[in-house]
Scaffold this motif. Structure first.
Motif, PDB file in Angstrom:
ATOM      1  N   SER A   3       0.809  -1.229   0.000  1.00 36.00           N
ATOM      2  CA  SER A   3       0.000   0.000   0.000  1.00 36.00           C
ATOM      3  C   SER A   3       0.845   1.283   0.000  1.00 36.00           C
ATOM      4  N   SER A   4       2.039   1.241   0.534  1.00 36.92           N
ATOM      5  CA  SER A   4       2.855   2.461   0.592  1.00 36.92           C
ATOM      6  C   SER A   4       3.865   2.570  -0.556  1.00 36.92           C
TER       7      SER A   4
ATOM      8  N   GLN B 158      10.762  13.093  -5.801  1.00 35.53           N
ATOM      9  CA  GLN B 158      10.504  14.527  -5.819  1.00 35.53           C
ATOM     10  C   GLN B 158      11.744  15.349  -5.509  1.00 35.53           C
TER      11      GLN B 158
ATOM     12  N   LEU C 290       3.680   3.338  -3.890  1.00 33.71           N
ATOM     13  CA  LEU C 290       3.623   4.538  -4.733  1.00 33.71           C
ATOM     14  C   LEU C 290       4.050   5.791  -3.980  1.00 33.71           C
ATOM     15  N   SER C 291       3.636   5.902  -2.734  1.00 39.88           N
ATOM     16  CA  SER C 291       4.033   7.090  -1.977  1.00 39.88           C
ATOM     17  C   SER C 291       5.541   7.098  -1.713  1.00 39.88           C
ATOM     18  N   LEU C 292       6.140   5.927  -1.479  1.00 41.52           N
ATOM     19  CA  LEU C 292       7.595   5.854  -1.308  1.00 41.52           C
ATOM     20  C   LEU C 292       8.319   6.326  -2.564  1.00 41.52           C
TER      21      LEU C 292
ATOM     22  N   GLU D 107       7.066   8.223  -5.040  1.00 42.74           N
ATOM     23  CA  GLU D 107       6.793   9.645  -5.291  1.00 42.74           C
ATOM     24  C   GLU D 107       7.647  10.543  -4.409  1.00 42.74           C
ATOM     25  N   LYS D 108       7.714  10.230  -3.124  1.00 39.74           N
ATOM     26  CA  LYS D 108       8.509  11.046  -2.200  1.00 39.74           C
ATOM     27  C   LYS D 108       9.993  10.977  -2.533  1.00 39.74           C
TER      28      LYS D 108
END
Length: 72
Positions: A25-26, A36, A28-30, A32-33
């Motif tokens: 679940s995490s 960036q 994509l956020s990993l 993306e962060k």
């Protein structure tokens, strides 16, 4: 002329990507962060730094969530 060549024992790969990470679940956020932040001026160096940073994040994710998953 005589050359003496020795081989070093094989080392483990520098980076392995496990498909199971992409289902977390995490994930994509990993990514993306980690993607960036920009630190270098050269494009290839930036990519290298992003991947290096992601390697650390994925290693932590693997240790916390998937340590017991058998590997082939």
């Amino acid at each position: 002329m005589m050359l003496n060549m020795t081989t070093q024992p094989s080392t483990k790969p520098l980076f392995r990507f496990f498909n199971v990470w992409s289902k977390h679940s995490s994930f994509l956020s990993l990514v993306e962060k980690g993607w960036q932040k920009r630190k270098a001026t050269g494009h290839m160096k930036n990519i290298w730094l992003h991947l290096k940073r992601l390697k650390q994040k994925f290693a932590k994710l693997n240790q916390e969530e998937f340590k017991a998953v058998p590997r082939d």
